[in-house]
Enzyme design. Structure first.
Site, PDB file in Angstrom:
ATOM      1  CG  ASP A  31      -0.225  -0.060   2.536  1.00  0.00           C
ATOM      2  OD1 ASP A  31       0.981  -0.373   2.524  1.00  0.00           O
ATOM      3  OD2 ASP A  31      -0.847   0.196   3.576  1.00  0.00           O
TER       4      ASP A  31
ATOM      5  CG  ASP B  48      -3.352   0.427   6.957  1.00  0.00           C
ATOM      6  OD1 ASP B  48      -4.219   0.003   6.164  1.00  0.00           O
ATOM      7  OD2 ASP B  48      -2.969   1.609   6.964  1.00  0.00           O
TER       8      ASP B  48
ATOM      9  CG  ASP C 103      -5.719  -3.628   3.731  1.00  0.00           C
ATOM     10  OD1 ASP C 103      -6.206  -3.519   2.590  1.00  0.00           O
ATOM     11  OD2 ASP C 103      -5.194  -2.688   4.341  1.00  0.00           O
TER      12      ASP C 103
END
EC number: 7.1.2.1
Length: 916
Positions: free
Chosen positions: A374, A630, A634
C-alpha cells in the site's frame, strides 16, 4: 448557478465576511509537525468529544445472556451513559475472572520430551537399544548423551527466543474502549467484564460477546473466524456480536454479556486453537529428508547384511555393522539445529521490530518475489498537509473548511490521518475554528470504502440540520449530480482541477453539504499531499537489487498514484484497477489480464477485492507474493498472500490476519526483515546440504569398506564422529550468513544433487586415506607414518566433515564470507579434540605420530579445496540446476486457455450477482 448563490449566502450566515484572497495568503506554507500543534489539536478534539451528539445510546433491553455460565439480567442493565464504576468492575472481575480463555499452559516436561520424538530420533533410540543389547555401554551412553544434548540445546534456544518474541507480542495485545465512570477509557481486552459498555468501530476486534444497545445502529461484522462465512453480517440494535469478530463498517455501543470461556468462542476449544503457529513448509522438507535418509540407511544395511551372510559373519558382528551404519546414516541433530536456527532468527527479527506470528513466515518471506505494497504510511510518510483549496465560485474557503471538519471524527483515539490534517489546518482558518465547537453532531458515518465518502449530520447554532460530506472528488460530485444537474462550466472546472491536482501529486477531497431538505451544494476541493518517506526511493532501488519487484496498490486516483510511483522510481505503468475487468466488466481475455497484472507497476482506485485478485493472479503465475495492509478490509488479501504483513499502526483485524507484524514504519523495515529472513534461510539450507552430505559420506564409505574388506571403523569412534558433526554446527544459528541477492526457495532436487556429489567426494577422500594405509611398510603407507588405521581415519573424517560447513555456508568461494566467532570457535574446538583423540589413541589404544597428524591435516585441506571448488561450480551452474530440477516451463497454450476460462467465470459470476 443557484447552488453557488446558496453557498455564498450560507457563508454569510455563519461567518463574518472574509475575502478569499486573504484566506489564501495565510494557507500557503506547509504545516510543520510540532508538538504544540498536536497539543492544540488534542485540546480541540477533547472539546468536540465532550459534545458528541452521535453517541446517543439507549438503555439496553433484556436478552439472553451469552455464556455457559449465565450472567444475571440485573448485571446487564448498566447505565449506558455512565457505564460501570471502578468498584463494580472489581467485583465482577472477581466473580467472572479475566476476559481470556483458560490457556492450557505448555507443559515444559512434555515440551522437552517432544525433542525425543520423530523418525530420526526413533532410529537413534533404536541404535541405543541395540548398543545396550551388545553390552556396548560406552556407545550406549554416548548415544543417549547425544540425544540429550540435542534436546537440551533445542529446548533452551527455542525457549529463550520464544520469550523475546512473547515480550514484544504483548505490545500487540488487543485493546478495548469501554465507558466507565462516565468517561470512555481504553483498557486491555482481558480487563473487560460482563456489563461493560463497549465502544466498537471499523477495524475493532470484538473482545467479548455482547449485545448492541445503540439506537439505529448499523454494523457490518466479519464472523468468518467463527462461522466460516466470508461475507460480513449486518447487525442492528439488540443483535449479538461474538468475541473474535471484526467490525468492517459502522460504529456502535454494546453491553458485554459474556467474557472469557463463557463466550461463544470460548465454548469451542477447536476455534481457540485455530490460529496455531504452524511451522510451515520447512517441516515437510525435514520430514522428507529424514525419510529419504532412512531409506538409504536401509538400502546400505541390505548390502552389508548380504555381504556379511555371504561371509558367514557372526550375529554380533552383523549387529555391530548395523549399529555403525545406523548411527552415521541418520542426522539426529537435524531437527533441533533447524528449529533453533528459526527460533533464534525470530528473536533477532523481534529486536528489529518485526513480530513473527509463526515460524513459517520467515521461510516464506525469504522466498518472496513480489511485494504488493500500500502507499500510505509504507511508501509515504502518512503525514498529510493541506494545500490551497479550490473553491467553487462564491464559496468562502472558511465555509469549505468548516464543512470538511464537521465531516470528521470527534474522537482523539483512532482519528485518521485525513481528519488530523484538517483539524491541524484550522490554525489557518480562525473563523471556522471559532464556530466549529458550536455545532452538535447528530449522526456520523465513518469512511465507507465502497462509496469513498465520510458524512455527518450536524445541528447548527441556529438549529438548522446540515448534512456534510467529504471524500473522493468524483464520488462527492456524483452525490450532488444525483440530486440536481450541475452547470457545465462548474462541472468542467471542478473535474479539470481534480486532474490538475492529480498531475501535481496531490490527493484531492471533494466537499459538499445539504441544508435541511434543500439541494446538495458542491463547495470545492481541498488538495492534500502525503510526501514519500525520505528513505523510500533508496529502499526501492535496494529491493530491485535483491530481485524483489514492488507493485503499489492504492485507493488514490490514477494521476496521484502514477506521480507518486514516478517519484519513487517504481515506474509509471500504474492503471485503474477497474481495467482488470474482474468486477463483471471488461473484455480483456483472461491470459491477458494475468499478463497485465504481471507487467503493471501498480494499480490505483483499488477496492479490497482488487487487492485479493491481484495477489491471487500473481500466485497462479507461480510467484511468491507478500502483501502489506493496515485496515480491516485488508484482512482477506493478507491471509491470501504467502506472507501477510501488517504495517505499523495496523488495525487489530489486520494484525490478526498477518504473518508478520511490524512495529517500525516504512518500506525499509520490511526490506531489512526480508534480508534477515534470507540470512536465516541460508543458514538452514547450508546446514541441510552439509548434514545430508555427511550422512551419505559415511554410508558410502562404511558400506563399501564392510562389503569389500569385511571390517569397519571402531564403533566408539563412529559415535564420536556423529557427536562432533552436531556439536560443531549448533552454532550455525549465530553465523554471519550472507543473504542471497535473489529470492530463495527449497530447490530440493538441486539440494540433493549437490549433497550426493559432496558425499561422494568425501567418501573418495576417505577411501584414498584408507587404501594408502594398506600398502607399504608395516608402519603404514603414504599417509600414515606409524600408528593405527582407525585413529587416522577418524581424524581425516572429522576434519573434512567439520570444514565442509565453511563451504556450504558461503554464497561464493568459501573465503568470500567470514564465519562468526561462535561457528569458527566450535569447529576449531572439535578439530583439536579429534586431533588429541588421534595422537593419544583414545578408545582404541596406540599413539599416532605428529608427522602423521600433520599429513592428515594437509591431505584433509586438499580435500577441502576440491570440495570448495566443486560446490562453487555446482552452486552457480544453470546447467546442473536444469539437469537436477529443470526450470519452470513457459506458459503454454493450455495454461493460457485455463486463465481465460477462470476470468470468464469470475465475470459471469459477478454479473449474475449484480442482476440478482
Amino acid at each position: 448557478m443557484a447552488h453557488s448563490a446558496a453557498s455564498g449566502a450560507a457563508s454569510a450566515a455563519h461567518f463574518e465576511k472574509k475575502t478569499p484572497e486573504v484566506a489564501h495568503e495565510e494557507k500557503k506554507p506547509p504545516l510543520p509537525e510540532e508538538e504544540d500543534e498536536d497539543e492544540d489539536m488534542d485540546a480541540l478534539i477533547e472539546e468536540l468529544e465532550s459534545q458528541d451528539g452521535h453517541i446517543d445510546i439507549e438503555d439496553d433491553e433484556d436478552g439472553e445472556p451469552g455464556g455457559a455460565r449465565p450472567v444475571p439480567d440485573e448485571l446487564l442493565t448498566t447505565d449506558t451513559r455512565h457505564g460501570l464504576t471502578d468498584a463494580e468492575v472489581v467485583a465482577r472481575r472477581k466473580k467472572y475472572g479475566l476476559n481470556q480463555m483458560k490457556e492450557e499452559k505448555e507443559n515444559l516436561v512434555l515440551k522437552f520430551l517432544s525433542y525425543f520424538v520423530g523418525p530420526i530420533q526413533f532410529v537413534m533410540e533404536a541404535a541405543a537399544i541395540l548398543a545396550a543389547g551388545l553390552e556396548d555401554w560406552v556407545d550406549f551412553g554416548v548415544i543417549c548423551a547425544l540425544l540429550l544434548l540435542n534436546a537440551c540445546v533445542g529446548f533452551v534456544q527455542e525457549f529463550q527466543a520464544g520469550s523475546i518474541v512473547d515480550e514484544l507480542k504483548k505490545t500487540l495485545a488487543l485493546k478495548a474502549v469501554v465507558l466507565r465512570n462516565g468517561r470512555l477509557t481504553e483498557v486491555e481486552a482481558p480487563e473487560v467484564v460482563p456489563g461493560d459498555i463497549l465502544q466498537v468501530e471499523e477495524g475493532t476486534i470484538i473482545p467479548a460477546d455482547g449485545r448492541i444497545v445503540t439506537e439505529e445502529a448499523f454494523l457490518q461484522v466479519d464472523q468468518s473466524a467463527i462461522t466460516g462465512e466470508s461475507l460480513a453480517v449486518d447487525k442492528h440494535k439488540g443483535d449479538t456480536c461474538y468475541a473474535s469478530s471484526a467490525v468492517k463498517r459502522g460504529e456502535a455501543f454494546m453491553v458485554i454479556t459474556a467474557t472469557g470461556d463463557n463466550t461463544f468462542v470460548g465454548r469451542g476449544p477447536a476455534l481457540v486453537n485455530a490460529a496455531s503457529a504452524g511451522t510451515g513448509h520447512f517441516t515437510e522438507v525435514l520430514n522428507g529428508i529424514g525419510t529419504v535418509l532412512l531409506i538409504l540407511v536401509i538400502l546400505t544395511l541390505l548390502v552389508v547384511w548380504v555381504s556379511s551372510f555371504y561371509r558367514s559373519n557372526s550375529i554380533v558382528t552383523i549387529l555391530e555393522f548395523t549399529l555403525a551404519i545406523t548411527i552415521i546414516g541418520v542426522p539426529v541433530g537435524l531437527p533441533a539445529v533447524v528449529t533453533t536456527t528459526m527460533a533464534v532468527g525470530a528473536a533477532y527479527l523481534a529486536k528489529k521490530k518485526a513480530i513473527v506470528q509463526k515460524l513459517s513466515a520467515i521461510e516464506s518471506l525469504a522466498g518472496v518475489e513480489i511485494l504488493c505494497s500500500d502507499k500510505t504510511g509504507t511508501l509515504t510518510k502518512n503525514k498529510l498537509s493541506l494545500a490551497e483549496p479550490y473553491c467553487v465560485s462564491g464559496v468562502d474557503p472558511e465555509d469549505l473548511m468548516l464543512t470538511a471538519c464537521l465531516a470528521a471524527s470527534r474522537k482523539k483515539k483512532g482519528i485518521d490521518a485525513i481528519d488530523k490534517a484538517f483539524l491541524k489546518s484550522l490554525r489557518y482558518y480562525p473563523r471556522a475554528k471559532s464556530v466549529l465547537t458550536q455545532y452538535k453532531v447528530l449522526e456520523f458515518h465513518p469512511f465507507d470504502p465502497v462509496s469513498k465518502k465520510v458524512s455527518a449530520v450536524v445541528l447548527s447554532p441556529q438549529g438548522e440540520r446540515i448534512t456534510c460530506v467529504k471524500g473522493a472528488p468524483l464520488s462527492v460530485l456524483k452525490t450532488v449530480e444525483e440530486d440536481h444537474p450541475i452547470p457545465d462550466e462548474v462541472d468542467s472546472a471542478y473535474k479539470n482541477k481534480v486532474a490538475e491536482f492529480a498531475t501535481r501529486g496531490f490527493r484531492s477531497l471533494g466537499v459538499a453539504r445539504k441544508r435541511g431538505e434543500g439541494s446538495w451544494e458542491i463547495l470545492g476541493i481541498m488538495p492534500c499531499s502525503d510526501p514519500p518517506r525520505h528513505d523510500t526511493a533508496k529502499t526501492i532501488n535496494e529491493a530491485k537489487t535483491l530481485g524483489l519487484s514492488i507493485k503499489m496498490l492504492t485507493g488514490d486516483a490514477v494521476g496521484i498514484a502514477r506521480e507518486t510511483s514516478r517519484q519513487l522510481g517504481l515506474g509509471t505503468n500504474v492503471y485503474n484497477a477497474e481495467r482488470l475487468g474482474l468486477g463483471g466488466g471488461g473484455t480483456m481475455p483472461g491470459s491477458e489480464v494475468y499478463d497485465f497484472v504481471e507487467a503493471a507497476d501498480g494499480f490505483a482506485e483499488v477496492f479490497p477485492q482488487h487487492k485479493y485478485n491481484v495477489v491471487e493472479i500473481l500466485q497462479q503465475r507461480g510467484y511468491l507474493v507478500a502483501m502489506t495492509g493496515d485496515g480491516v478490509n485488508d484482512a482477506p488479501s493478507l491471509k491470501k498472500a504467502d506472507t501477510g504483513i501488517a504495517v505499523e499502526g495496523a488495525s487489530d483485524a489486520a494484525r490478526s490476519a498477518a504473518d508478520i507484524v511490524f512495529l517500525a514504519p516504512g518500506l525499509s523495515a520490511i526490506i531489512d526483515a526480508l534480508k534477515t529472513s534470507r540470512q536465516i534461510f541460508h543458514r538452514m539450507y547450508a546446514y541441510v546440504v552439509y548434514r545430508i552430505a555427511l550422512s551419505l559420506h559415511l554410508e558410502i564409505f562404511l558400506g563399501l569398506w564392510i562389503a569389500i574388506l569385511n571390517t569397519s571403523l571402531n564403533l566408539q569412534l563412529v559415535v564420536f564422529i556423529a557427536i562432533f558433526a552436531d556439536i560443531a554446527t549448533l552454532a550455525i544459528a549465530y553465523d554471519n550468513a550472507p543473504f542471497s541477492k535473489t529470492p530463495v526457495k527449497w530447490n530440493l532436487p538441486k539440494l540433493w544433487g549437490m549433497s550426493v556429489l559432496l558425499g561422494i567426494v568425501l567418501a573418495v577422500g576417505t577411501w584414498i586415506t584408507l587404501t594408502t594405509m594398506l600398502v607399504g611398510s608395516e608402519n603404514g603407507g603414504i599417509v600414515q607414518n606409524f600408528g593405527r588405521t582407525h585413529p587416522v581415519l577418524f581424524l581425516e573424517i572429522s576434519l573434512t566433515e567439520n570444514w565442509l560447513i565453511f563451504i556450504t555456508r558461503a554464497n561464493g568461494p568459501f573465503w568470500s564470507s567470514i564465519p562468526s566467532w561462535q561457528l569458527s570457535g566450535a569447529i576449531l574446538l572439535v578439530d583439536i579434540i579429534a586431533t588429541l583423540f588421534t595422537i593419544f589413541g583414545w578408545f582404541v589404544g596406540g599413539q599416532t605420530s605428529i608427522v602423521a597428524v600433520v599429513r592428515i591435516w594437509v591431505f584433509s585441506f586438499g580435500c577441502f579445496c576440491v570440495l570448495g571448488g566443486l560446490y562453487y561450480l555446482l552452486q552457480g551452474s544453470a546447467g546442473f540446476d536444469n539437469m537436477m530440477h529443470g526450470k519452470s516451463p513457459k506458459k503454454n497454450q493450455k495454461q493460457r486457455s485455463l486463465e481465460d476460462f477462470v476470468v470468464s467465470l469470475q465475470r459471469v459470476s459477478t454479473q449474475h450477482e449484480k442482476s440478482s
